[in-house]
Design a protein around this motif. Structure first.
Motif, PDB file in Angstrom:
ATOM      1  N   GLY A  53       0.831  -1.201   0.000  1.00 43.00           N
ATOM      2  CA  GLY A  53       0.000   0.000   0.000  1.00 43.00           C
ATOM      3  C   GLY A  53       0.859   1.240   0.000  1.00 43.00           C
ATOM      4  O   GLY A  53       1.773   1.356   0.818  1.00 43.00           O
ATOM      5  N   GLY A  54       0.605   2.141  -0.929  1.00 43.10           N
ATOM      6  CA  GLY A  54       1.439   3.331  -1.039  1.00 43.10           C
ATOM      7  C   GLY A  54       2.842   2.936  -1.461  1.00 43.10           C
ATOM      8  O   GLY A  54       3.055   1.879  -2.067  1.00 43.10           O
ATOM      9  N   PRO A  55       3.831   3.730  -1.127  1.00 47.23           N
ATOM     10  CA  PRO A  55       5.211   3.415  -1.522  1.00 47.23           C
ATOM     11  C   PRO A  55       5.907   2.479  -0.531  1.00 47.23           C
ATOM     12  O   PRO A  55       6.968   2.789  -0.004  1.00 47.23           O
ATOM     13  CB  PRO A  55       5.875   4.791  -1.552  1.00 47.23           C
ATOM     14  CG  PRO A  55       5.154   5.553  -0.489  1.00 47.23           C
ATOM     15  CD  PRO A  55       3.728   5.061  -0.528  1.00 47.23           C
ATOM     16  N   THR A  56       5.285   1.336  -0.247  1.00 43.52           N
ATOM     17  CA  THR A  56       5.871   0.391   0.713  1.00 43.52           C
ATOM     18  C   THR A  56       5.818  -1.040   0.193  1.00 43.52           C
ATOM     19  O   THR A  56       5.009  -1.375  -0.683  1.00 43.52           O
ATOM     20  CB  THR A  56       5.144   0.429   2.069  1.00 43.52           C
ATOM     21  OG1 THR A  56       3.803  -0.012   1.883  1.00 43.52           O
ATOM     22  CG2 THR A  56       5.156   1.814   2.668  1.00 43.52           C
ATOM     23  N   LEU A  57       6.668  -1.857   0.749  1.00 41.47           N
ATOM     24  CA  LEU A  57       6.668  -3.295   0.519  1.00 41.47           C
ATOM     25  C   LEU A  57       6.577  -3.994   1.864  1.00 41.47           C
ATOM     26  O   LEU A  57       7.119  -3.509   2.857  1.00 41.47           O
ATOM     27  CB  LEU A  57       7.961  -3.746  -0.169  1.00 41.47           C
ATOM     28  CG  LEU A  57       8.233  -3.239  -1.581  1.00 41.47           C
ATOM     29  CD1 LEU A  57       9.629  -3.674  -2.022  1.00 41.47           C
ATOM     30  CD2 LEU A  57       7.189  -3.775  -2.537  1.00 41.47           C
ATOM     31  N   VAL A  58       5.899  -5.144   1.880  1.00 43.64           N
ATOM     32  CA  VAL A  58       5.856  -5.986   3.074  1.00 43.64           C
ATOM     33  C   VAL A  58       6.444  -7.331   2.681  1.00 43.64           C
ATOM     34  O   VAL A  58       5.979  -7.961   1.731  1.00 43.64           O
ATOM     35  CB  VAL A  58       4.413  -6.147   3.600  1.00 43.64           C
ATOM     36  CG1 VAL A  58       4.388  -7.126   4.767  1.00 43.64           C
ATOM     37  CG2 VAL A  58       3.830  -4.809   3.999  1.00 43.64           C
ATOM     38  N   CYS A  59       7.467  -7.750   3.404  1.00 40.29           N
ATOM     39  CA  CYS A  59       8.132  -9.025   3.143  1.00 40.29           C
ATOM     40  C   CYS A  59       7.741  -9.990   4.253  1.00 40.29           C
ATOM     41  O   CYS A  59       8.025  -9.726   5.425  1.00 40.29           O
ATOM     42  CB  CYS A  59       9.639  -8.835   3.106  1.00 40.29           C
ATOM     43  SG  CYS A  59      10.190  -7.636   1.874  1.00 40.29           S
ATOM     44  N   GLY A  60       7.068 -11.077   3.878  1.00 41.41           N
ATOM     45  CA  GLY A  60       6.608 -12.053   4.861  1.00 41.41           C
ATOM     46  C   GLY A  60       7.366 -13.360   4.760  1.00 41.41           C
ATOM     47  O   GLY A  60       7.814 -13.761   3.684  1.00 41.41           O
ATOM     48  N   GLN A  61       7.484 -14.022   5.867  1.00 32.96           N
ATOM     49  CA  GLN A  61       8.178 -15.313   5.998  1.00 32.96           C
ATOM     50  C   GLN A  61       7.519 -16.351   5.103  1.00 32.96           C
ATOM     51  O   GLN A  61       6.299 -16.490   5.094  1.00 32.96           O
ATOM     52  CB  GLN A  61       8.109 -15.721   7.462  1.00 32.96           C
ATOM     53  CG  GLN A  61       8.821 -16.972   7.829  1.00 32.96           C
ATOM     54  CD  GLN A  61       8.806 -17.190   9.346  1.00 32.96           C
ATOM     55  OE1 GLN A  61       8.357 -16.354  10.112  1.00 32.96           O
ATOM     56  NE2 GLN A  61       9.324 -18.329   9.764  1.00 32.96           N
TER      57      GLN A  61
END
Length: 149
Positions: A125-133
């Motif tokens: 969302g927006g200028p972000t990344l989420v890195c999940g296991q």
């Protein structure tokens, strides 16, 4: 006197013959590991600005660990426990992070170890990344042995 000498000799033999087995390591389980990254001004490059995960070990079950940090990070304490962590870039691939774990057992005594946590990054969302296991749980063995790397 002979009785005392015989008993002492027998006890010494028993002590040598049956050493006490001690485990000088601890298995840490890491779950729900997430890294938050901010994209840099419309590019595809991102900088880490947060990490969170659950830690289970000898003296903790689902202990929440988190920090707002860059990479490599300083060492952070998990809650008010004796467990600590630091985050580094992954060593074997660009799709993971190296998690260094510490467990303080006493004054200047404890366990240490590191392991890679594989992740998959997606838009957050927006200028972000989420890195999940991607592998759950990841088990990291920590011990009191000197680092050989």
């Amino acid at each position: 006197m002979r009785f005392f000498t015989s008993v002492a000799a027998a006890c010494g033999t028993l002590a040598i013959a049956s050493p006490v087995a001690r485990d000088f390591s601890e298995e840490i389980s890491v779950t729900d590991f997430y890294v938050h990254e901010a994209l840099i001004n419309g590019t595809t490059e991102a900088t880490v600005d947060g990490v969170s995960f659950l830690l289970s070990g000898e003296n903790a079950t689902n202990l929440e660990c988190s920090a707002q940090t860059g990479i490599p990070s300083e060492v952070f304490t998990c809650g008010d426990s004796k467990y600590r962590f630091a985050l580094y870039p992954g060593e074997s691939s660009s799709s993971g992070f190296t998690l260094r774990l510490y467990h303080e057992l006493g004054l200047a005594v404890g366990y240490y170890g590191a392991g890679e946590v594989p992740t998959y990054c997606r838009a957050g969302g927006g200028p972000t990344l989420v890195c999940g296991q991607t592998v759950t749980p990841v088990t990291i063995t920590i011990d009191s042995l000197p680092d050989t790397a």
